[in-house]
Each structure stands twice: as C-alpha cells, then as structure tokens.
Motif scaffolding. Structure first.
Motif, mmCIF file in Angstrom:
data_model
loop_
_atom_site.group_PDB
_atom_site.id
_atom_site.type_symbol
_atom_site.label_atom_id
_atom_site.label_comp_id
_atom_site.label_asym_id
_atom_site.label_seq_id
_atom_site.Cartn_x
_atom_site.Cartn_y
_atom_site.Cartn_z
ATOM 1 N N LEU A 169 0.700 -0.875 0.246
ATOM 2 C CA LEU A 169 0.061 -0.027 -0.071
ATOM 3 C C LEU A 169 1.041 1.316 -0.104
ATOM 4 O O LEU A 169 0.246 2.517 -0.258
ATOM 5 N N ILE A 170 2.005 1.086 0.507
ATOM 6 C CA ILE A 170 2.639 1.962 0.109
ATOM 7 C C ILE A 170 3.035 3.239 -0.940
ATOM 8 O O ILE A 170 2.646 4.185 -1.113
ATOM 9 N N PRO A 171 3.632 2.381 -1.442
ATOM 10 C CA PRO A 171 3.797 3.204 -3.391
ATOM 11 C C PRO A 171 2.381 3.481 -3.771
ATOM 12 O O PRO A 171 2.411 4.298 -4.893
ATOM 13 N N VAL A 172 0.748 2.759 -3.524
ATOM 14 C CA VAL A 172 -0.262 3.385 -3.877
ATOM 15 C C VAL A 172 -0.484 4.608 -3.396
ATOM 16 O O VAL A 172 -1.150 4.860 -3.820
ATOM 17 N N TYR A 173 -0.414 4.946 -1.927
ATOM 18 C CA TYR A 173 -0.059 5.390 -1.296
ATOM 19 C C TYR A 173 0.382 7.323 -1.852
ATOM 20 O O TYR A 173 -0.480 8.258 -2.277
ATOM 21 N N LEU A 174 1.252 6.224 -2.087
ATOM 22 C CA LEU A 174 2.457 7.681 -2.779
ATOM 23 C C LEU A 174 1.719 8.590 -3.585
ATOM 24 O O LEU A 174 1.744 9.353 -4.291
ATOM 25 N N ALA A 175 1.178 7.473 -4.961
ATOM 26 C CA ALA A 175 1.353 7.483 -6.327
ATOM 27 C C ALA A 175 -0.240 8.227 -6.374
ATOM 28 O O ALA A 175 -0.420 9.358 -6.658
ATOM 29 N N THR A 176 -1.439 7.585 -5.261
ATOM 30 C CA THR A 176 -2.482 8.161 -5.119
ATOM 31 C C THR A 176 -1.997 9.469 -4.212
ATOM 32 O O THR A 176 -2.728 10.592 -5.056
ATOM 33 N N PHE A 177 -1.649 10.147 -3.555
ATOM 34 C CA PHE A 177 -1.230 11.178 -2.802
ATOM 35 C C PHE A 177 -0.360 12.421 -3.697
ATOM 36 O O PHE A 177 -1.191 13.414 -3.914
ATOM 37 N N LEU A 178 0.154 11.774 -4.828
ATOM 38 C CA LEU A 178 0.925 12.805 -5.341
ATOM 39 C C LEU A 178 0.568 12.623 -6.837
ATOM 40 O O LEU A 178 0.816 14.184 -7.205
ATOM 41 N N GLY A 202 -2.405 13.958 -6.947
ATOM 42 C CA GLY A 202 -3.094 15.471 -6.055
ATOM 43 C C GLY A 202 -4.519 14.371 -5.231
ATOM 44 O O GLY A 202 -5.602 15.847 -5.094
ATOM 45 N N HIS A 203 -4.962 13.233 -5.342
ATOM 46 C CA HIS A 203 -6.123 12.734 -4.474
ATOM 47 C C HIS A 203 -5.695 12.720 -3.334
ATOM 48 O O HIS A 203 -5.466 11.542 -2.122
ATOM 49 N N ILE A 204 -5.897 13.365 -2.885
ATOM 50 C CA ILE A 204 -4.809 13.643 -1.077
ATOM 51 C C ILE A 204 -6.151 13.104 0.111
ATOM 52 O O ILE A 204 -5.812 11.790 0.500
ATOM 53 N N GLN A 205 -7.161 12.799 -0.266
ATOM 54 C CA GLN A 205 -8.009 12.456 0.675
ATOM 55 C C GLN A 205 -8.300 11.028 -0.272
ATOM 56 O O GLN A 205 -8.500 10.190 1.103
ATOM 57 N N ILE A 206 -8.622 10.874 -0.631
ATOM 58 C CA ILE A 206 -8.313 9.243 -1.216
ATOM 59 C C ILE A 206 -6.904 8.385 -0.471
ATOM 60 O O ILE A 206 -6.960 7.195 -0.319
ATOM 61 N N ALA A 207 -5.800 8.946 -0.672
ATOM 62 C CA ALA A 207 -4.436 8.105 -0.167
ATOM 63 C C ALA A 207 -4.999 8.660 1.324
ATOM 64 O O ALA A 207 -4.246 7.137 1.636
ATOM 65 N N SER A 255 5.551 13.148 1.862
ATOM 66 C CA SER A 255 4.562 13.212 0.699
ATOM 67 C C SER A 255 4.191 15.050 1.531
ATOM 68 O O SER A 255 3.701 15.641 0.881
ATOM 69 N N LEU A 256 4.153 14.861 2.599
ATOM 70 C CA LEU A 256 3.235 16.312 3.216
ATOM 71 C C LEU A 256 4.263 16.955 3.801
ATOM 72 O O LEU A 256 3.758 18.075 3.079
#
Length: 172
Positions: free
Chosen positions: A14-23, A25-30, A76-77
C-alpha cells in the motif's frame, strides 16, 4: 507465512499506492488508503494475538511496515509543503531511528519489544494529525507538534522496556 504476516506485507504494497495517489493530487483518497493500511495493522494484530499466530518475523515486520508507511506520509506531506520541514525532520529521525535500532538489535539476537498501548496511542494520534492536516484545520500543525512530542516519549519508553527485557534475558 500466515494471515497476519500477509496482512502486514499488504501494508508494504500500500505504500507505493498511497504515494502515487497522494502525488497525483488525490489527497483525501490517499488518506483513505492510509486508513486501510491502519485497519490491516489492527486486523493482523488481532488475528495474531487471538489465534496464537505471533511469529518473530511478524514482530519485526509489523512495526517496520508502520514506520515505512509513516515515512512515506511524512515525505508526501513535506514535498507538498503541508508540514514544516522541522516537523518532518523530527518525525523522520524518530521513525528512522526506530527502524535502524530495531533491525540492528534484531540481527544481533536481541529480544524485540512488542507494540504496547503507548505505541498504539501514538499511532492513533498521528492518524488524527494527518487527518487534520489533510483537511487543513487551523490547529493541525500545532497538534502535530504535540503528537511528535508524545512519539518521542513513547520511543524512550520502548528503549527502557528493551533494556529491561534484554537485561532480564541475559541474566537467565
């Protein structure tokens, strides 16, 4: 390989999934992905304890997965300027120190201190801080500094427990 350990390994995925989602621009989904990782942490611990499936590998991988996810969140933050670099540095130093220290002593045959109530509370407080930051609440960074302070106190408690545990094991 048992179910709790597979759940722990899913947190690494889930770490790269989180990073890809966050970066992207989908911060709430991340943040929801981060919550899913947190739920797997709760679930793997519950299953391991209630079914007698605690393993030395799980005892080491579980906190490592948590720390790696937290480092991904910190980065990411930081790169999106949602937290000050000083807070990111403090969080990174603490988490990297815990990872390096745990690995160093684990591979030297020392006993590992399992997660305790303070560690779990610190994790919950971090998740709240991240939630506050993601939703841009005015007190979010101040609250984050409070959580960072709590996390260092928790680290000192773990170090003290580690010393006591290994001193007792050595004297047997």
């Amino acid at each position: 390989m048992n179910i709790p350990n597979m759940l722990t390994l899913s947190r690494f995925v889930l770490i790269p999934v989180y990073l890809a989602t966050f970066l992207s621009g989908h911060i709430q989904i991340a943040f929801l992905i981060l919550l899913a990782a947190g739920l797997t942490d709760i679930l793997d611990g519950y299953i391991a304890r209630t079914r007698g499936l605690i393993t030395p590998v799980g005892v080491m991988l579980d906190p490592l997965a948590d720390k790696c996810m937290m480092i991904a969140v910190i980065l990411s933050l930081l790169i999106t300027h949602m937290i000050p670099w000083q807070a990111a540095a403090a969080m990174f130093i603490r988490d990297a120190g815990m990872i390096i220290g745990s690995a160093f002593f684990h591979f030297r045959g020392k006993l590992t201190v399992p997660a305790n109530v303070m560690g779990k509370l610190t994790t919950v407080l971090y998740y709240l801080a991240i939630l506050f930051i993601v939703f841009k609440l005015t007190f979010a960074v101040t609250y984050l500094w409070f959580v960072i302070s709590v996390s260092f106190v928790t680290s000192f408690i773990y170090i003290f427990q580690f010393l006591l545990l290994n001193r007792a094991a050595k004297s047997k």
